[in-house]
Design an enzyme around this catalytic site. Structure first.
Site, mmCIF file in Angstrom:
data_model
loop_
_atom_site.group_PDB
_atom_site.id
_atom_site.type_symbol
_atom_site.label_atom_id
_atom_site.label_comp_id
_atom_site.label_asym_id
_atom_site.label_seq_id
_atom_site.Cartn_x
_atom_site.Cartn_y
_atom_site.Cartn_z
ATOM 1 N N HIS A 84 0.478 -1.233 0.073
ATOM 2 C CA HIS A 84 0.386 -0.312 -0.084
ATOM 3 C C HIS A 84 0.697 1.280 -0.249
ATOM 4 C CE1 HIS A 84 -4.309 0.991 1.566
ATOM 5 N NE2 HIS A 84 -4.170 2.132 0.832
ATOM 6 N N ASP A 112 -9.505 -0.414 3.928
ATOM 7 C CA ASP A 112 -8.655 -0.937 4.926
ATOM 8 C C ASP A 112 -8.966 -1.438 5.584
ATOM 9 O OD1 ASP A 112 -6.184 -1.570 5.436
ATOM 10 O OD2 ASP A 112 -5.061 0.188 3.765
ATOM 11 N N HIS A 114 -6.869 -1.758 8.069
ATOM 12 C CA HIS A 114 -5.833 -0.244 8.713
ATOM 13 C C HIS A 114 -5.626 1.121 7.974
ATOM 14 C CE1 HIS A 114 -4.647 -4.322 8.669
ATOM 15 N NE2 HIS A 114 -3.671 -4.539 9.794
ATOM 16 N N ASP A 116 -3.509 3.410 7.758
ATOM 17 C CA ASP A 116 -2.344 4.017 6.970
ATOM 18 C C ASP A 116 -1.640 4.894 7.287
ATOM 19 O OD1 ASP A 116 -1.932 1.667 5.876
ATOM 20 O OD2 ASP A 116 -2.989 1.712 4.392
ATOM 21 N N HIS A 129 4.043 0.542 4.032
ATOM 22 C CA HIS A 129 3.188 0.046 3.514
ATOM 23 C C HIS A 129 2.358 1.155 5.026
ATOM 24 C CE1 HIS A 129 2.660 -3.927 5.706
ATOM 25 N NE2 HIS A 129 3.128 -2.820 6.177
ATOM 26 N N ASP A 212 -7.732 -2.111 0.377
ATOM 27 C CA ASP A 212 -6.650 -2.985 0.097
ATOM 28 C C ASP A 212 -7.200 -4.534 0.198
ATOM 29 O OD1 ASP A 212 -5.141 -4.534 2.236
ATOM 30 O OD2 ASP A 212 -4.238 -2.593 3.008
ATOM 31 N N ASP A 214 -7.201 -6.602 2.021
ATOM 32 C CA ASP A 214 -6.958 -7.410 3.749
ATOM 33 C C ASP A 214 -8.516 -6.260 4.070
ATOM 34 O OD1 ASP A 214 -6.496 -4.782 4.991
ATOM 35 O OD2 ASP A 214 -4.217 -5.257 5.480
ATOM 36 N N GLU A 257 -1.781 -4.894 -2.086
ATOM 37 C CA GLU A 257 -1.692 -6.019 -0.607
ATOM 38 C C GLU A 257 -2.216 -7.123 -1.227
ATOM 39 O OE1 GLU A 257 -0.210 -5.105 1.689
ATOM 40 O OE2 GLU A 257 0.565 -2.982 2.058
#
Length: 284
Positions: A84, A112, A114, A116, A129, A212, A214, A257
């Site tokens: 990312h 996402d 996360h 980030d 990332h 992303d 994830d 990702e």
């Protein structure tokens, strides 16, 4: 949308600490649904010969140039990672190009698990990332901020979808900058249709999407660098985005990702195929 897509492959996993995501762009661009698209162009970023000390910065700088060229040539930039951190380059190019042309910034959907939002000072791992969005909203991030320059995003037009794993520094910045965010649990409670309307009101008429893998639950997408439980089911993510994409104008897309080396029984591969087929149908 009926746009001609420019697929920009960025085979780099240097922003994280797990190899594998650098293999994803080649796998994706060799899918029949991608190869058969008419009017598309394909650009590949050579990520083998950059300076080691500033590898991520070099990758993002080169990507920024390629993304700007795709926009200038009238293409829709569909950036394929890789980890990312690359969004620093692609999205700063889009923001700069868009602002010069329209005198305002596009919105941004950060899909996402996360945030980030770490910087080199707050990150527990030091992995870049986990820092791209911090640099894109004007926080000082070593190396990445040099790439972003003036290609920033306004935080009032940024929204997180699927957010569920935050470091302390990210949580502080999220609250300090008052950035809109929806966890999977909250989206289920409030309803996809209601959330989609709220997202559209936040991002405005023109917006970017940074997706992303994830953000999806490991049950359907285990092949990522940093899996987090309680994510979106594939159908939920598609349904939510389908409603959002019916409004306004999507101006760029990052897809990052996906890690084929960490996949289990090709579950992620199948999810990626289904999701990409949906996204491409919405763009082209």
């Amino acid at each position: 949308m009926n746009k001609n897509i420019c697929f920009i492959s960025v085979p780099s996993s240097h922003g994280g600490n797990i190899n594998g995501s650098e293999l994803a762009p080649d796998l994706i661009t060799n899918l029949d649904m991608v190869k058969s698209l008419k009017g598309s162009c394909f650009l590949n970023l050579d990520c083998k010969n950059f300076e080691k000390n500033n590898f991520v910065k070099s990758v993002c700088s080169k990507l920024k140039i390629k993304t700007h060229k795709a926009l200038k040539d009238g293409f829709f930039p569909f950036v394929l990672g890789g980890d990312h951190s690359i969004s620093t380059g692609s999205l700063s190019a889009v923001s700069s190009f868009f602002f010069k042309k329209n005198k305002y910034r596009p919105g941004l959907i950060w899909f996402d698990a996360h945030a980030d939002l770490n910087t080199h000072l707050t990150s527990p791992s030091g992995n870049m990332h986990g820092m791209p969005l911090a640099s894109l909203i004007g926080e000082d991030v070593k190396h990445l901020s040099d790439v972003v320059d003036s290609g920033l995003f306004d935080t009032e037009k940024v929204v997180f979808l699927g957010l569920r794993d935050l470091d302390p520094g990210e949580r502080n910045l999220l609250e300090e900058r008052n950035i809109s965010h929806f966890s999977v649990e909250r989206i289920r409670e409030e309803g996809i249709e209601n959330v989609s309307k709220r997202v559209s009101s936040i991002i405005g008429s023109d917006y970017c999407l940074s997706f992303d893998v994830d953000s999806l639950d490991p049950s359907c997408a285990p092949g990522v660098g940093t899996p987090v439980t309680n994510g979106f089911h594939l159908e939920e993510a598609i349904s939510l985005l389908d409603l959002i994409l019916k409004k306004g104008n999507l101006v760029s897309l990052d897809f990052v990702e996906y890690n084929p080396l960490r996949d289990i029984d090709k579950k992620t591969q199948e999810s990626v195929k289904i999701f990409l087929n949906f996204l491409i149908s919405k763009i082209s």
